[in-house]
Motif scaffolding. Structure first.
Motif, PDB file in Angstrom:
ATOM      1  N   ARG A  94      43.852 -22.454  34.553  1.00 32.76           N
ATOM      2  CA  ARG A  94      44.938 -21.740  33.857  1.00 32.76           C
ATOM      3  C   ARG A  94      44.405 -20.476  33.178  1.00 32.76           C
ATOM      4  O   ARG A  94      43.242 -20.439  32.764  1.00 32.76           O
ATOM      5  N   ASN A 186      36.936 -28.031  28.954  1.00 34.01           N
ATOM      6  CA  ASN A 186      38.391 -28.100  28.911  1.00 34.01           C
ATOM      7  C   ASN A 186      38.706 -29.579  29.162  1.00 34.01           C
ATOM      8  O   ASN A 186      38.983 -29.977  30.288  1.00 34.01           O
ATOM      9  N   PRO A 187      38.617 -30.405  28.096  1.00 31.46           N
ATOM     10  CA  PRO A 187      38.786 -31.846  28.299  1.00 31.46           C
ATOM     11  C   PRO A 187      40.264 -32.187  28.462  1.00 31.46           C
ATOM     12  O   PRO A 187      41.116 -31.345  28.171  1.00 31.46           O
ATOM     13  N   PRO A 188      40.581 -33.398  28.924  1.00 32.77           N
ATOM     14  CA  PRO A 188      41.988 -33.798  28.936  1.00 32.77           C
ATOM     15  C   PRO A 188      42.476 -33.802  27.490  1.00 32.77           C
ATOM     16  O   PRO A 188      41.826 -34.405  26.639  1.00 32.77           O
ATOM     17  N   TYR A 189      43.594 -33.102  27.203  1.00 34.05           N
ATOM     18  CA  TYR A 189      44.006 -33.063  25.793  1.00 34.05           C
ATOM     19  C   TYR A 189      45.503 -33.243  25.577  1.00 34.05           C
ATOM     20  O   TYR A 189      46.028 -32.938  24.524  1.00 34.05           O
TER      21      TYR A 189
HETATM   22  N1  GLN Z   1      46.603 -26.808  29.719  1.00 35.18           N
HETATM   23  C1  GLN Z   1      47.105 -28.013  30.296  1.00 35.18           C
HETATM   24  C2  GLN Z   1      48.575 -28.159  29.978  1.00 35.18           C
HETATM   25  O1  GLN Z   1      48.990 -27.811  28.885  1.00 35.18           O
HETATM   26  C3  GLN Z   1      46.333 -29.235  29.817  1.00 35.18           C
HETATM   27  C4  GLN Z   1      44.949 -29.171  30.324  1.00 35.18           C
HETATM   28  C5  GLN Z   1      44.109 -30.295  29.801  1.00 35.18           C
HETATM   29  O2  GLN Z   1      44.553 -31.373  29.409  1.00 35.18           O
HETATM   30  N2  GLN Z   1      42.873 -30.036  29.826  1.00 35.18           N
HETATM   31  O3  GLN Z   1      49.322 -28.603  30.832  1.00 35.18           O
END
Ligand code: GLN
Length: 280
Positions: A94, A186-189
């Motif tokens: 992204r 860029n971890p799952p967040y």
């Molecule tokens: N940027 C992504 C979103 O908002 C999330 C990416 C992530 O979890 N690393 O959909």
């Protein structure tokens, strides 16, 4: 049928399928079907489209209508002017993440002694590979927990750098050897429930690359804790996160011994990148 005619037709098909940018997507998919650039396509509006290309285009439009993002359909995504292979095994890079890359580059320019970098949760490898491309003298390694990512990482690394960067299969930093001056991720967040709801409506990206636990900060906080052991004193941690998580991450980083915490905004003005420095 002319290029102009089938573009209009594609636009209307995508519009009724509630695709957000129907004309742009129709153009990209017709370029893909004709194996030519968008610029070339736009200078060929009165030309006839062959039956073979038209059928290919309709198949791509069908995939787009079924919710596949353009990047998965084309199997590529541009990131920081480089070209990355992507498919359903990794997140689509992204523009938000380009902000993290830019901040890493600023940090590296300010701190010329920084040499060793690690990118955790690397996925397609967009952060690690872009940084190595920009600053070839740096030692950069990357890791990911999911074995299916490794092949894509090597492919992107060879494609953009002409050689494979080192990749470790590791749950965050657990099996990553050595110490570093800068750790990026860029971890799952996203919140688990949000990802489950996205999946219900057919979100195509891998859920494990998005699910960050109950409030979305579980993985980032584990990474903050693990980084304490892996960063040299004075080293930096740069994480992508959601705006509403910054306060929480700040607290976690301060109690883990980090100082000089700052937050960088994305292009939409939302707080997106978390930066902290290990005490020294
Ligand atoms: N940027 C992504 C979103 O908002 C999330 C990416 C992530 O979890 N690393 O959909």
């Amino acid at each position: 049928m002319t290029v102009q005619y089938v573009l209009k037709e594609g636009q209307s098909i995508l519009f009724y399928a509630e695709v957000e940018t129907p004309m742009l997507d129709a153009m990209i998919l017709l370029s893909e079907a004709r194996e030519e650039s968008k610029e070339k396509l736009l200078s060929s509006l009165p030309e006839a489209v062959s039956e073979k290309d038209y059928l290919r285009y309709r198949r791509l439009l069908d995939l787009r209508c079924s919710g596949q993002p353009v990047s998965y359909i084309r199997r590529r995504k541009e990131f920081y002017s480089l070209d990355f292979y992507v498919d359903e095994r990794v997140l689509v890079p992204r523009p938000d993440t380009e902000i993290l890359v830019e901040e890493a580059l600023n940090t590296l320019h300010e701190m010329p002694l920084i040499r060793r970098l690690h990118d955790a949760c690397t996925g397609s490898g967009c952060i690690a590979i872009t940084l190595k491309h920009e600053l070839p003298e740096l030692e950069i390694t990357a890791s990911d927990k999911f074995p299916e990512v490794e092949e894509i990482f090597y492919l992107n690394s060879t494609k953009n750098l002409s050689f494979p960067l080192t990749f470790y299969l590791s749950d965050l930093l657990e099996d990553v050897p050595g110490n570093y001056d800068l750790i990026t991720a860029n971890p799952p967040y996203l919140k688990d429930t949000d990802v489950e709801n996205m999946k219900k409506i057919g979100w195509p990206e891998p859920e494990l690359a998005l699910k960050g636990g109950l409030d979305g900060t579980t993985v980032a906080k584990r990474l903050i804790e693990q980084s304490v052991q892996k960063l040299y004193s004075g080293g930096f941690l740069l994480l992508e996160a959601a705006p509403d998580q910054m306060k929480d991450l700040m607290g976690a980083a301060e109690s883990a011994g980090f100082r000089e915490i700052s937050i960088i905004k994305d292009l939409a003005g939302r707080e997106r990148v978390f930066k902290a420095r290990m005490h020294y």
